[in-house]
Write a protein that holds these residues in place. Sequence first.
Motif, PDB file in Angstrom:
ATOM      1  N   ARG A  98       0.841  -1.211   0.000  1.00 31.13           N
ATOM      2  CA  ARG A  98       0.000   0.000   0.000  1.00 31.13           C
ATOM      3  C   ARG A  98       0.866   1.248   0.000  1.00 31.13           C
ATOM      4  O   ARG A  98       0.600   2.205  -0.723  1.00 31.13           O
ATOM      5  CB  ARG A  98      -0.914   0.003   1.219  1.00 31.13           C
ATOM      6  N   HIS A  99       1.926   1.262   0.803  1.00 36.87           N
ATOM      7  CA  HIS A  99       2.818   2.422   0.833  1.00 36.87           C
ATOM      8  C   HIS A  99       3.490   2.642  -0.520  1.00 36.87           C
ATOM      9  O   HIS A  99       3.679   3.785  -0.939  1.00 36.87           O
ATOM     10  CB  HIS A  99       3.852   2.297   1.950  1.00 36.87           C
ATOM     11  N   LEU A 100       3.858   1.565  -1.194  1.00 38.85           N
ATOM     12  CA  LEU A 100       4.407   1.711  -2.547  1.00 38.85           C
ATOM     13  C   LEU A 100       3.403   2.416  -3.452  1.00 38.85           C
ATOM     14  O   LEU A 100       3.754   3.310  -4.222  1.00 38.85           O
ATOM     15  CB  LEU A 100       4.742   0.344  -3.153  1.00 38.85           C
ATOM     16  N   HIS A 101       2.145   2.020  -3.349  1.00 38.49           N
ATOM     17  CA  HIS A 101       1.101   2.626  -4.176  1.00 38.49           C
ATOM     18  C   HIS A 101       0.851   4.079  -3.774  1.00 38.49           C
ATOM     19  O   HIS A 101       0.760   4.960  -4.631  1.00 38.49           O
ATOM     20  CB  HIS A 101      -0.185   1.810  -4.073  1.00 38.49           C
ATOM     21  N   LEU A 102       0.765   4.337  -2.458  1.00 42.13           N
ATOM     22  CA  LEU A 102       0.513   5.697  -1.993  1.00 42.13           C
ATOM     23  C   LEU A 102       1.677   6.619  -2.315  1.00 42.13           C
ATOM     24  O   LEU A 102       1.497   7.835  -2.430  1.00 42.13           O
ATOM     25  CB  LEU A 102       0.232   5.704  -0.492  1.00 42.13           C
ATOM     26  N   ALA A 103       2.863   6.046  -2.474  1.00 39.92           N
ATOM     27  CA  ALA A 103       4.042   6.847  -2.813  1.00 39.92           C
ATOM     28  C   ALA A 103       4.137   7.113  -4.310  1.00 39.92           C
ATOM     29  O   ALA A 103       5.083   7.728  -4.774  1.00 39.92           O
ATOM     30  CB  ALA A 103       5.311   6.154  -2.324  1.00 39.92           C
ATOM     31  N   GLY A 104       3.135   6.661  -5.069  1.00 41.25           N
ATOM     32  CA  GLY A 104       3.097   6.999  -6.484  1.00 41.25           C
ATOM     33  C   GLY A 104       3.246   5.835  -7.439  1.00 41.25           C
ATOM     34  O   GLY A 104       3.112   6.011  -8.649  1.00 41.25           O
ATOM     35  N   GLY A 105       3.522   4.647  -6.940  1.00 41.69           N
ATOM     36  CA  GLY A 105       3.669   3.496  -7.820  1.00 41.69           C
ATOM     37  C   GLY A 105       2.312   3.018  -8.319  1.00 41.69           C
ATOM     38  O   GLY A 105       1.358   2.951  -7.544  1.00 41.69           O
ATOM     39  N   VAL A 152      -2.451  -7.190  -6.220  1.00 44.93           N
ATOM     40  CA  VAL A 152      -1.954  -5.937  -5.647  1.00 44.93           C
ATOM     41  C   VAL A 152      -3.138  -5.097  -5.183  1.00 44.93           C
ATOM     42  O   VAL A 152      -3.128  -4.538  -4.086  1.00 44.93           O
ATOM     43  CB  VAL A 152      -1.080  -5.163  -6.662  1.00 44.93           C
ATOM     44  N   HIS A 153      -4.175  -5.018  -6.004  1.00 45.87           N
ATOM     45  CA  HIS A 153      -5.372  -4.262  -5.638  1.00 45.87           C
ATOM     46  C   HIS A 153      -5.975  -4.821  -4.345  1.00 45.87           C
ATOM     47  O   HIS A 153      -6.335  -4.060  -3.433  1.00 45.87           O
ATOM     48  CB  HIS A 153      -6.400  -4.307  -6.778  1.00 45.87           C
ATOM     49  N   GLN A 154      -6.067  -6.144  -4.235  1.00 45.94           N
ATOM     50  CA  GLN A 154      -6.601  -6.772  -3.026  1.00 45.94           C
ATOM     51  C   GLN A 154      -5.749  -6.441  -1.803  1.00 45.94           C
ATOM     52  O   GLN A 154      -6.271  -6.137  -0.731  1.00 45.94           O
ATOM     53  CB  GLN A 154      -6.664  -8.294  -3.195  1.00 45.94           C
ATOM     54  N   MET A 155      -4.425  -6.504  -1.963  1.00 42.54           N
ATOM     55  CA  MET A 155      -3.529  -6.210  -0.841  1.00 42.54           C
ATOM     56  C   MET A 155      -3.709  -4.772  -0.371  1.00 42.54           C
ATOM     57  O   MET A 155      -3.752  -4.504   0.838  1.00 42.54           O
ATOM     58  CB  MET A 155      -2.070  -6.455  -1.240  1.00 42.54           C
ATOM     59  N   ILE A 156      -3.799  -3.844  -1.315  1.00 38.18           N
ATOM     60  CA  ILE A 156      -3.967  -2.433  -0.969  1.00 38.18           C
ATOM     61  C   ILE A 156      -5.284  -2.232  -0.228  1.00 38.18           C
ATOM     62  O   ILE A 156      -5.337  -1.524   0.777  1.00 38.18           O
ATOM     63  CB  ILE A 156      -3.867  -1.548  -2.226  1.00 38.18           C
ATOM     64  N   GLU A 157      -6.335  -2.864  -0.707  1.00 33.09           N
ATOM     65  CA  GLU A 157      -7.639  -2.750  -0.042  1.00 33.09           C
ATOM     66  C   GLU A 157      -7.592  -3.358   1.356  1.00 33.09           C
ATOM     67  O   GLU A 157      -8.133  -2.792   2.302  1.00 33.09           O
ATOM     68  CB  GLU A 157      -8.735  -3.399  -0.886  1.00 33.09           C
TER      69      GLU A 157
END
Length: 179
Positions: free
Chosen positions: A37-44, A60-65
């Motif tokens: 999630r932090h990777l995604h929130l950091a712009g990835g 990845v979507h499931q993990m972030i959720e």
Amino acid sequence: MGLDERLLRAARAAASEWFEAVGRAEVVKADYHRAVRHLHLAGGSMREIAEALDVSHQRVHQMIEEAGGTEGWKPRRKVGADLVCSFCGAAKTEVSSLVAGPGVFICDGCVDLCGRVLGEADAAHGPSHVDPVPSTSGFSCSFCGRGAADSARLVAGPGVKICDACVRFSAEVIAAQSG
């Protein structure tokens, strides 16, 4: 016929060890999902993360959720006639102050929030639309271009990052405007 006490103790010990292992696995799994999630929130992007971790985009979507999702994040508004905060999407008319960078903006509320997150970078902070970025991330400040390794701290919002020096500078600008 009664149960062999020695075998029963061994079964109970194995069950206890198994329960502890499951508990540890759940903690590690949650840590992994938060890191994704932090990777995604950091712009990835989810696709970039999926490719780098060799998992599916859907996973990845499931993990972030599962780690908290992207709830609370406002979609960035396009910069046009109305200037908006690049972190929270608030229009200039909705905030007290808006500090400009090269094609990015930060409002007084996000400056305060980023300052708090930077101050608490080693401690867990509540859900917000900004998160600290590890110095090994390779990301750079959207305001000054300084890399995460060159800054004492870097905070990421939705597709935008700001270093500790730019947060301090923005706070000084806002203080000068209001004083």
